[in-house]
Design a protein around this motif. Structure first.
Motif, PDB file in Angstrom:
ATOM      1  N   LEU A  59       0.837  -1.207   0.000  1.00  0.00           N
ATOM      2  CA  LEU A  59       0.000   0.000   0.000  1.00  0.00           C
ATOM      3  C   LEU A  59       0.869   1.253   0.000  1.00  0.00           C
ATOM      4  N   ARG A  60       1.956   1.209   0.731  1.00  0.00           N
ATOM      5  CA  ARG A  60       2.886   2.345   0.751  1.00  0.00           C
ATOM      6  C   ARG A  60       3.511   2.544  -0.631  1.00  0.00           C
ATOM      7  N   LEU A  61       3.915   1.444  -1.253  1.00  0.00           N
ATOM      8  CA  LEU A  61       4.494   1.518  -2.592  1.00  0.00           C
ATOM      9  C   LEU A  61       3.475   2.047  -3.599  1.00  0.00           C
ATOM     10  N   ILE A  62       2.249   1.575  -3.515  1.00  0.00           N
ATOM     11  CA  ILE A  62       1.188   2.051  -4.415  1.00  0.00           C
ATOM     12  C   ILE A  62       1.024   3.554  -4.255  1.00  0.00           C
ATOM     13  N   HIS A  63       1.040   4.036  -3.017  1.00  0.00           N
ATOM     14  CA  HIS A  63       0.901   5.476  -2.756  1.00  0.00           C
ATOM     15  C   HIS A  63       2.045   6.256  -3.419  1.00  0.00           C
ATOM     16  N   VAL A  64       3.269   5.756  -3.261  1.00  0.00           N
ATOM     17  CA  VAL A  64       4.435   6.421  -3.855  1.00  0.00           C
ATOM     18  C   VAL A  64       4.324   6.449  -5.375  1.00  0.00           C
ATOM     19  N   LEU A  65       3.917   5.337  -5.973  1.00  0.00           N
ATOM     20  CA  LEU A  65       3.821   5.263  -7.429  1.00  0.00           C
ATOM     21  C   LEU A  65       2.666   6.104  -7.966  1.00  0.00           C
ATOM     22  N   LYS A  66       1.583   6.210  -7.202  1.00  0.00           N
ATOM     23  CA  LYS A  66       0.472   7.070  -7.624  1.00  0.00           C
ATOM     24  C   LYS A  66       0.912   8.529  -7.635  1.00  0.00           C
ATOM     25  N   LYS A  67       1.795   8.911  -6.693  1.00  0.00           N
ATOM     26  CA  LYS A  67       2.311  10.278  -6.653  1.00  0.00           C
ATOM     27  C   LYS A  67       3.139  10.583  -7.897  1.00  0.00           C
ATOM     28  N   GLN A  68       3.617   9.532  -8.560  1.00  0.00           N
ATOM     29  CA  GLN A  68       4.390   9.697  -9.792  1.00  0.00           C
ATOM     30  C   GLN A  68       3.483   9.653 -11.020  1.00  0.00           C
ATOM     31  N   GLU A  73      -2.797   0.234 -13.637  1.00  0.00           N
ATOM     32  CA  GLU A  73      -2.299  -0.888 -14.441  1.00  0.00           C
ATOM     33  C   GLU A  73      -0.770  -0.902 -14.438  1.00  0.00           C
ATOM     34  N   GLU A  74      -0.156   0.277 -14.579  1.00  0.00           N
ATOM     35  CA  GLU A  74       1.308   0.367 -14.518  1.00  0.00           C
ATOM     36  C   GLU A  74       1.808  -0.007 -13.129  1.00  0.00           C
ATOM     37  N   ILE A  75       1.078   0.433 -12.117  1.00  0.00           N
ATOM     38  CA  ILE A  75       1.447   0.099 -10.731  1.00  0.00           C
ATOM     39  C   ILE A  75       1.357  -1.408 -10.534  1.00  0.00           C
ATOM     40  N   LYS A  76       0.309  -2.025 -11.069  1.00  0.00           N
ATOM     41  CA  LYS A  76       0.136  -3.471 -10.935  1.00  0.00           C
ATOM     42  C   LYS A  76       1.321  -4.205 -11.565  1.00  0.00           C
ATOM     43  N   GLU A  77       1.757  -3.765 -12.737  1.00  0.00           N
ATOM     44  CA  GLU A  77       2.907  -4.385 -13.394  1.00  0.00           C
ATOM     45  C   GLU A  77       4.148  -4.280 -12.519  1.00  0.00           C
ATOM     46  N   ARG A  78       4.364  -3.105 -11.942  1.00  0.00           N
ATOM     47  CA  ARG A  78       5.548  -2.913 -11.095  1.00  0.00           C
ATOM     48  C   ARG A  78       5.450  -3.737  -9.818  1.00  0.00           C
ATOM     49  N   VAL A  79       4.269  -3.801  -9.225  1.00  0.00           N
ATOM     50  CA  VAL A  79       4.084  -4.590  -8.002  1.00  0.00           C
ATOM     51  C   VAL A  79       4.351  -6.061  -8.303  1.00  0.00           C
ATOM     52  N   GLN A  80       3.842  -6.568  -9.429  1.00  0.00           N
ATOM     53  CA  GLN A  80       4.076  -7.965  -9.797  1.00  0.00           C
ATOM     54  C   GLN A  80       5.563  -8.226  -9.996  1.00  0.00           C
ATOM     55  N   THR A  81       6.246  -7.288 -10.640  1.00  0.00           N
ATOM     56  CA  THR A  81       7.686  -7.431 -10.850  1.00  0.00           C
ATOM     57  C   THR A  81       8.418  -7.460  -9.518  1.00  0.00           C
ATOM     58  N   MET A  82       8.022  -6.575  -8.607  1.00  0.00           N
ATOM     59  CA  MET A  82       8.695  -6.499  -7.310  1.00  0.00           C
ATOM     60  C   MET A  82       8.426  -7.726  -6.455  1.00  0.00           C
ATOM     61  N   LYS A  83       7.278  -8.339  -6.628  1.00  0.00           N
ATOM     62  CA  LYS A  83       6.981  -9.569  -5.888  1.00  0.00           C
ATOM     63  C   LYS A  83       7.931 -10.682  -6.305  1.00  0.00           C
ATOM     64  N   ASN A  84       8.440 -10.605  -7.510  1.00  0.00           N
ATOM     65  CA  ASN A  84       9.356 -11.624  -8.014  1.00  0.00           C
ATOM     66  C   ASN A  84      10.816 -11.340  -7.655  1.00  0.00           C
ATOM     67  N   SER A  86      14.046 -10.281  -4.971  1.00  0.00           N
ATOM     68  CA  SER A  86      14.457 -10.668  -3.626  1.00  0.00           C
ATOM     69  C   SER A  86      14.497  -9.468  -2.680  1.00  0.00           C
ATOM     70  N   PHE A  87      14.250  -8.251  -3.182  1.00  0.00           N
ATOM     71  CA  PHE A  87      14.265  -7.065  -2.343  1.00  0.00           C
ATOM     72  C   PHE A  87      12.920  -6.914  -1.656  1.00  0.00           C
ATOM     73  N   SER A  88      12.915  -6.252  -0.507  1.00  0.00           N
ATOM     74  CA  SER A  88      11.641  -5.991   0.150  1.00  0.00           C
ATOM     75  C   SER A  88      10.979  -4.784  -0.516  1.00  0.00           C
ATOM     76  N   VAL A  89       9.673  -4.802  -0.526  1.00  0.00           N
ATOM     77  CA  VAL A  89       8.909  -3.693  -1.114  1.00  0.00           C
ATOM     78  C   VAL A  89       9.205  -2.415  -0.349  1.00  0.00           C
ATOM     79  N   GLU A  90       9.349  -2.518   0.952  1.00  0.00           N
ATOM     80  CA  GLU A  90       9.621  -1.334   1.767  1.00  0.00           C
ATOM     81  C   GLU A  90      10.953  -0.705   1.369  1.00  0.00           C
ATOM     82  N   GLU A  91      11.947  -1.536   1.105  1.00  0.00           N
ATOM     83  CA  GLU A  91      13.259  -1.041   0.693  1.00  0.00           C
ATOM     84  C   GLU A  91      13.155  -0.290  -0.635  1.00  0.00           C
ATOM     85  N   ILE A  92      12.409  -0.842  -1.564  1.00  0.00           N
ATOM     86  CA  ILE A  92      12.235  -0.209  -2.871  1.00  0.00           C
ATOM     87  C   ILE A  92      11.462   1.100  -2.725  1.00  0.00           C
TER      88      ILE A  92
END
Length: 153
Positions: A59-68, A73-84, A86-92
């Motif tokens: 949710l934090r990442l979605i908020h940051v990406l929405k600010k951009q 749909e673009e956010i969903k693509e990035r979230v799916q990529t980040m789920k794959n 090894s980095f934590s979403v919080e770190e990104i």
């Protein structure tokens, strides 16, 4: 989602209302993001949805990406990529926010520099701004790569 060797979720689970309150969004927003596949709840035997701890990071990442100004749909693509990854979403998300702060600071400094450059003649201005132009080009190229766009096309 962290799963142990028996296939059980590790970490805290939140009901939709708890997650919404912690993230500062509405339950309706959580529902919408779930429908879009941005969030993945676990279902209890009684069919209640429980969201893993990492949902707060997403949710934090979605908020940051929405600010951009990215679309969901673009956010969903990035979230799916980040789920794959090894980095934590919080770190990104932290790195993205840090970059945003740095770019804002650079923009402010450029605006402060502009009136000073007006006092230089053309040759002095070229001499002073040439290194900035080269670094700016490199930054633009790096941002284009980060955003998945080719600046040379």
């Amino acid at each position: 989602m962290k799963i142990n060797e028996r296939g059980e979720c590790i970490g805290k689970l939140f009901k939709i209302g708890e997650l919404a309150e912690l993230a500062g969004v509405s339950k309706r927003t959580i529902d919408y993001y779930t429908q879009l596949g941005l969030l993945e709840p676990l279902r209890s035997e009684s069919n209640y949805r429980y969201y893993p701890e990492e949902s707060l990071e997403y949710l934090r990442l979605i908020h940051v990406l929405k600010k951009q100004n990215l679309t969901l749909e673009e956010i969903k693509e990035r979230v799916q990529t980040m789920k794959n990854l090894s980095f934590s979403v919080e770190e990104i998300a932290n790195k993205i926010e840090h970059l945003q702060e740095q770019m804002k600071h650079i923009q402010e400094e450029v605006l402060e520099l502009k009136p000073l450059l007006q006092h230089l003649n053309k040759q002095q201005m070229k001499l002073m701004t040439k290194p900035l132009a080269q670094q700016g080009y490199g930054l633009l190229h790096a941002l284009a790569i980060l955003l998945g766009e080719n600046p040379f096309i």
